[in-house]
Every structure is written in C-alpha cells, then in structure tokens.
Write a protein that holds these residues in place. Structure first.
Motif, PDB file in Angstrom:
ATOM      1  N   ILE A   1       0.880  -1.174   0.000  1.00  0.00           N
ATOM      2  CA  ILE A   1       0.000   0.000   0.000  1.00  0.00           C
ATOM      3  C   ILE A   1       0.916   1.222   0.000  1.00  0.00           C
ATOM      4  CG2 ILE A   1      -1.779   1.290   1.235  1.00  0.00           C
ATOM      5  CD1 ILE A   1      -2.616  -1.309   2.595  1.00  0.00           C
ATOM      6  N   PRO A   2       1.076   1.928  -1.126  1.00  0.00           N
ATOM      7  CA  PRO A   2       2.017   3.044  -1.176  1.00  0.00           C
ATOM      8  C   PRO A   2       1.759   4.109  -0.110  1.00  0.00           C
ATOM      9  CG  PRO A   2       1.271   2.465  -3.379  1.00  0.00           C
ATOM     10  CD  PRO A   2       0.436   1.683  -2.430  1.00  0.00           C
ATOM     11  N   GLN A   3       0.505   4.331   0.269  1.00  0.00           N
ATOM     12  CA  GLN A   3       0.167   5.416   1.183  1.00  0.00           C
ATOM     13  C   GLN A   3       0.449   5.081   2.657  1.00  0.00           C
ATOM     14  OE1 GLN A   3      -2.123   3.985  -0.946  1.00  0.00           O
ATOM     15  NE2 GLN A   3      -1.886   5.464  -2.626  1.00  0.00           N
ATOM     16  N   GLU A   4       0.713   3.810   2.976  1.00  0.00           N
ATOM     17  CA  GLU A   4       0.806   3.460   4.394  1.00  0.00           C
ATOM     18  C   GLU A   4       2.052   4.054   5.058  1.00  0.00           C
ATOM     19  OE1 GLU A   4       1.143  -0.654   5.395  1.00  0.00           O
ATOM     20  OE2 GLU A   4       2.573  -1.100   3.799  1.00  0.00           O
ATOM     21  N   ARG A   5       3.048   4.403   4.279  1.00  0.00           N
ATOM     22  CA  ARG A   5       4.242   5.013   4.869  1.00  0.00           C
ATOM     23  C   ARG A   5       3.962   6.416   5.391  1.00  0.00           C
ATOM     24  NH1 ARG A   5       5.403   5.421  -0.816  1.00  0.00           N
ATOM     25  NH2 ARG A   5       6.339   3.348  -0.721  1.00  0.00           N
ATOM     26  N   GLU A   6       2.855   6.999   4.973  1.00  0.00           N
ATOM     27  CA  GLU A   6       2.529   8.364   5.362  1.00  0.00           C
ATOM     28  C   GLU A   6       1.569   8.447   6.548  1.00  0.00           C
ATOM     29  OE1 GLU A   6       1.272  10.594   1.939  1.00  0.00           O
ATOM     30  OE2 GLU A   6       2.601   9.454   0.616  1.00  0.00           O
ATOM     31  N   VAL A   7       1.137   7.302   7.048  1.00  0.00           N
ATOM     32  CA  VAL A   7       0.214   7.292   8.195  1.00  0.00           C
ATOM     33  C   VAL A   7       0.846   6.511   9.339  1.00  0.00           C
ATOM     34  CG1 VAL A   7      -1.825   7.515   6.730  1.00  0.00           C
ATOM     35  CG2 VAL A   7      -1.006   5.241   7.360  1.00  0.00           C
ATOM     36  N   GLN A   8       0.352   6.740  10.550  1.00  0.00           N
ATOM     37  CA  GLN A   8       0.939   6.087  11.723  1.00  0.00           C
ATOM     38  C   GLN A   8       0.365   4.701  11.980  1.00  0.00           C
ATOM     39  OE1 GLN A   8       0.664   8.696  15.113  1.00  0.00           O
ATOM     40  NE2 GLN A   8       1.719  10.400  14.093  1.00  0.00           N
ATOM     41  N   CYS A   9      -0.898   4.513  11.683  1.00  0.00           N
ATOM     42  CA  CYS A   9      -1.535   3.219  11.955  1.00  0.00           C
ATOM     43  C   CYS A   9      -1.653   2.434  10.646  1.00  0.00           C
ATOM     44  CB  CYS A   9      -2.910   3.432  12.576  1.00  0.00           C
ATOM     45  SG  CYS A   9      -2.850   4.270  14.178  1.00  0.00           S
ATOM     46  N   ALA A  10      -0.678   1.578  10.410  1.00  0.00           N
ATOM     47  CA  ALA A  10      -0.681   0.780   9.185  1.00  0.00           C
ATOM     48  C   ALA A  10      -1.745  -0.317   9.287  1.00  0.00           C
ATOM     49  CB  ALA A  10       0.687   0.162   8.950  1.00  0.00           C
ATOM     50  N   PRO A  11      -2.503  -0.539   8.219  1.00  0.00           N
ATOM     51  CA  PRO A  11      -3.527  -1.594   8.267  1.00  0.00           C
ATOM     52  C   PRO A  11      -2.889  -2.985   8.230  1.00  0.00           C
ATOM     53  CG  PRO A  11      -3.401  -0.645   6.075  1.00  0.00           C
ATOM     54  CD  PRO A  11      -2.504   0.174   6.931  1.00  0.00           C
ATOM     55  N   ASP A  12      -3.654  -3.965   8.644  1.00  0.00           N
ATOM     56  CA  ASP A  12      -3.217  -5.359   8.598  1.00  0.00           C
ATOM     57  C   ASP A  12      -3.466  -5.889   7.186  1.00  0.00           C
ATOM     58  OD1 ASP A  12      -2.701  -8.026   8.853  1.00  0.00           O
ATOM     59  OD2 ASP A  12      -4.121  -8.399  10.487  1.00  0.00           O
ATOM     60  N   LYS A  13      -2.413  -5.926   6.384  1.00  0.00           N
ATOM     61  CA  LYS A  13      -2.570  -6.313   4.979  1.00  0.00           C
ATOM     62  C   LYS A  13      -3.027  -7.761   4.833  1.00  0.00           C
ATOM     63  CE  LYS A  13       1.545  -4.827   3.553  1.00  0.00           C
ATOM     64  NZ  LYS A  13       2.018  -3.937   4.652  1.00  0.00           N
ATOM     65  N   SER A  14      -2.729  -8.594   5.813  1.00  0.00           N
ATOM     66  CA  SER A  14      -3.138  -9.998   5.710  1.00  0.00           C
ATOM     67  C   SER A  14      -4.654 -10.163   5.697  1.00  0.00           C
ATOM     68  CB  SER A  14      -2.544 -10.804   6.862  1.00  0.00           C
ATOM     69  OG  SER A  14      -3.128 -10.445   8.106  1.00  0.00           O
ATOM     70  N   GLN A  15      -5.379  -9.138   6.133  1.00  0.00           N
ATOM     71  CA  GLN A  15      -6.836  -9.198   6.152  1.00  0.00           C
ATOM     72  C   GLN A  15      -7.472  -8.481   4.962  1.00  0.00           C
ATOM     73  OE1 GLN A  15      -8.402 -11.023   8.615  1.00  0.00           O
ATOM     74  NE2 GLN A  15      -6.257 -11.540   9.041  1.00  0.00           N
ATOM     75  N   LEU A  16      -6.637  -7.979   4.049  1.00  0.00           N
ATOM     76  CA  LEU A  16      -7.151  -7.128   2.975  1.00  0.00           C
ATOM     77  C   LEU A  16      -6.847  -7.668   1.575  1.00  0.00           C
ATOM     78  CD1 LEU A  16      -6.286  -3.635   4.496  1.00  0.00           C
ATOM     79  CD2 LEU A  16      -8.551  -4.681   4.300  1.00  0.00           C
ATOM     80  N   GLY A  17      -6.594  -8.952   1.501  1.00  0.00           N
ATOM     81  CA  GLY A  17      -6.376  -9.555   0.191  1.00  0.00           C
ATOM     82  C   GLY A  17      -7.648  -9.602  -0.635  1.00  0.00           C
ATOM     83  N   LEU A  18      -7.512  -9.932  -1.912  1.00  0.00           N
ATOM     84  CA  LEU A  18      -8.675 -10.098  -2.773  1.00  0.00           C
ATOM     85  C   LEU A  18      -9.577 -11.195  -2.212  1.00  0.00           C
ATOM     86  CD1 LEU A  18      -6.944 -10.019  -6.287  1.00  0.00           C
ATOM     87  CD2 LEU A  18      -8.034  -8.105  -5.087  1.00  0.00           C
ATOM     88  N   LYS A  19     -10.863 -11.044  -2.403  1.00  0.00           N
ATOM     89  CA  LYS A  19     -11.796 -12.077  -1.921  1.00  0.00           C
ATOM     90  C   LYS A  19     -11.617 -13.338  -2.751  1.00  0.00           C
ATOM     91  CE  LYS A  19     -16.666 -13.199  -1.144  1.00  0.00           C
ATOM     92  NZ  LYS A  19     -16.438 -13.767   0.192  1.00  0.00           N
TER      93      LYS A  19
END
Length: 429
Positions: free
Chosen positions: A117-135
């Motif tokens: 996620i290119p934008q995650e470096r600009e925020v403090q609370c990074a999302p859990d990418k393991s829960q955000l894969g394609l369905k």
C-alpha cells in the motif's frame, strides 16, 4: 413481491412460463439460487501453465481472476480491489507477478494477497494487509484440466457433481493420448439481447433444429441420420449429452472425430491420417460403446456447453434477464503436433464463433425468443416442452435416462432442477 416458483414451471416441466426468461425478479433469484451455489467453469489449465499465468473469468456477473501461483497451485479471486472496488486486472490473459489497482496502486500477489500500500508510509496506523487480500473463490477444483469454482463452501466435490456426465465427456477427452486437450488464449466473446438459458438449452440437446434453421448448410440427410442413430441422454437433471451411436461396421472416416469439420475435409492427408490413428486407438482407450459415439452437443449445469463436432467449449454468462455474454473456445488434442492443431482449429472457425455461419443463425433465434418471452398479453400462454413426455428410460449400456433426440426431456430435466434450486432458496428467503 414473492415469486410463485411453482407457477413458473409445472410439475413435469412440460409448461414453462415466459417469465422464466424475462422477469427481473426471477433473474435475481437465479443469481443466488444457481450461480451462488453451483460449480461454474472458469477456464482450462492449459491457459495457465506457468507461475504467474492468468486468465479472466466470470461467475455469473462477478469478475474473477484464475491464476497459477508462484508455488504452482491454482487460485481464483474476485477482480475487485479491497480498497475502493476497482478491478486490479484489466488484461484478458497474460503473465504477471502483481495485480495493481490503477486508482491508488494497491498491489496484490498472483495468489491474491495484498503486498503493498504506497500510502501506508505516510500514516501512523498501518492496516493489517493480511486481512485485505482479494476475496477468494472459496471452492476451486479441476477435472481433466477443466477448472471450476463455486461460491458455495458446502458444495459436493466436483467429480460427484459431474457424476455420470464424466462417462460422456471422457468419450471425447480419453480418445486422445493422455486424455488431455488444450484451450488457446482468450475466448471469443459477444453480447446478445437474449436470456442466458436458451444458448444452454440449445447445446444441452436441441439438435433437431439443424435441418430447419440451418437448412442452407445442413442437408436433410444429416438430420435423418441423427433421427436414426441419435441418442439423447440425461445423466443427472441439468446435465445432458446427445450423440450418434454409429454401427459397428461403420467406415472409420464416418465415425472418427474431426472428419465432420473443415479440417477433416480439407486439411490434407496428414490431418486425416492423424484422425484415423486416434480412432484406431479409441476402442482401447474408451471402450467399444464410446468408441462408436459421434458426439453432437453436451451440457453441464448450469451454463457450460460443449459442441463435439466443432470442438468448442462455451459458457453462457448472464448479464441480466435479457442479455447474455457468450464465450467460446476452440479445443484441440494437447498431444497433436502443432501444425495439425492449427488445422484442427478450423473445425471451430468455419462455422461457430461470432463470425460463424451457424452461430449467427442461432444467435438471431435466441434474440427473437427473448422478445417472444417479453411481449404483452401472452403471459397466459406458456412455452410447451412436452415433446416425448415420459418416453425416456434406462439403457443397458449407457448411464442415465436415454431417449431419441426429438424428446425434449433434456430441457424438462433442466427446468426441474432449476425449479428445485429456486424453490430451496426462495423458501429460505
């Protein structure tokens, strides 16, 4: 508004309401009751041989990516970014290491996992990418290289779902060394103003329109042969196969697969010798009964069709009650030499596909049928499906219910299953 499903299809399925083809509520129920629960054809393993290979597919109106993962396994994921829903794959087929959403550049692996996620470096609370894969498509299985998916996690195994339909499909697949066939690239695709079920019905067993609708191409003598030697089989409701069972002393060129097409007629001595060699080994590979089968049309519930004589698999993708996107692939023996494969594909190109002479006539009738299902002041006159009612029965050598090709029981059994599927979901709604 509640749909009275029993009023749409009577108990013996000899009367089919026009609403089955034209009603928006019926279509929305079909999406949940059939396409949300059945095994649906996605593609063939020959299209995704190598890690990173992918093809696009559909499960009803839901776009899906079928891909070969880096570890060699098959994966099917819905083509919709988990951020804003934009498709992450826009090519029909290809090879890649990543599927990238064009909106915010979220990047997914071939297996469907979110990896960047290119934008995650600009925020403090990074999302859990393991829960955000394609369905993921929850069930994925392959048989004879044919890959099917289902949204129904509790569905029976694919082999059980196909049941005795495998006996008839294998009459084609197992004719060839290794039992392997090959699809080539993307399918032909075209959109028609018709309901998805009529192309299915046409290929499920309707071989008796040929001498009438296609009279300029199919002589009456061929239809007479179908009437004399033809068999229509329902291995299980919704599936179907029609074929001619040729005489035991039939000349090889009359029974062998491939001679009925342009490749057999015009492909030259080398192609003809290849076709004769395949038939010479058919008795050993598929047994004496299936070696004499000269296939016509096959169908796998709900929307996969196989046209034996022109070597093509087809999928009828719904796009609403009055629109269908039809996909069609030529298929050839995987073991054939490449130059022979190229000629064998002419069996498909000459007559079927969007530019084929026969397909255009079928398409026009499908469009006209939808219009007939959608006209005013005719709701009290359902379509009649009663030809040959009750004449089907068991056969000593063939699994399933068997009859002559003029018996419309293949369509009645389809609609009995259709009614059962819709009833089971409608009752739970």
């Amino acid at each position: 508004m509640t749909i009275d499903i029993a009023a749409l299809v009577n108990d013996d399925a000899s009367l089919i309401s026009r609403r089955c083809w034209s009603d928006r509520q019926v279509y929305e129920l079909e999406k949940r009751a059939i396409f949300g629960r059945a095994w649906l054809f996605l593609g063939h393993e020959s299209q995704v041989r190598n890690p990173g290979d992918f093809v696009q597919a559909y499960m009803c109106e839901t776009p899906v990516i079928l891909a070969r993962g880096q570890g060699g396994g098959l994966h099917a994921n819905i083509n919709s970014c988990t951020h804003r829903g934009v498709p992450v794959c826009r090519a029909d087929h290809g090879n890649t290491k990543r599927f990238v959403c064009p909106y915010h550049n979220w990047s997914f692996s071939v297996e469907g996992d979110l990896v960047a996620i290119p934008q995650e470096r600009e925020v403090q609370c990074a999302p859990d990418k393991s829960q955000l894969g394609l369905k993921k498509v929850p069930r994925l299985e392959s048989w004879r290289g044919m890959v099917f998916g289902s949204f129904n996690e509790e569905i029976e195994p694919l082999e059980s779902y196909l049941g005795d339909m495998r006996f008839y499909l294998d009459a084609f697949f197992e004719r060839f060394p290794g039992g392997d066939v090959e699809f080539a690239g993307s399918p032909h695709r075209w959109v028609l103003d018709a309901n998805w079920k009529l192309p299915v019905e046409n290929q499920l067993g309707d071989v008796n329109h040929g001498a009438f609708l296609h009279s300029t191409l199919i002589p009456r003598e061929i239809q007479d042969t179908i009437a004399e030697l033809g068999h229509s089989v329902v291995p299980a409701p919704g599936h179907g196969a029609t074929f001619r069972l040729m005489p035991e002393d039939c000349p090889v060129d009359e029974v062998a697969w491939g001679f009925e097409g342009m490749a057999g007629a015009l492909g030259g001595d080398e192609v003809q010798e290849y076709l004769r060699e395949v038939q010479a080994q058919a008795n050993e590979r598929v047994g004496p009964i299936r070696a004499r089968m000269k296939g016509l049309t096959y169908g796998v519930y709900p929307n996969l069709s196989f046209l034996w004589s022109n070597s093509s698999f087809k999928v009828s993708h719904p796009r609403g009650p009055g629109k269908v996107e039809y996909w069609s692939w030529p298929v050839v023996p995987a073991s054939a030499p490449e130059h022979i494969k190229a000629k064998l594909r002419h069996n498909y190109n000459s007559f079927f596909g969007p530019g084929g002479m026969v397909e255009q006539e079928d398409a026009e009738v499908w469009i006209q049928q939808y219009r007939g299902a959608n006209i005013d002041f005719a709701d009290d006159r359902p379509f009649y499906y009663g030809l040959g009612l009750g004449e089907e029965g068991p056969h000593p050598d063939l699994p399933g219910q068997v009859s002559v090709t003029a018996n419309e029981f293949y369509a009645r059994e389809f609609f009995k299953r259709w009614r059962s599927d819709l009833t089971s979901v409608g009752a739970a709604s």
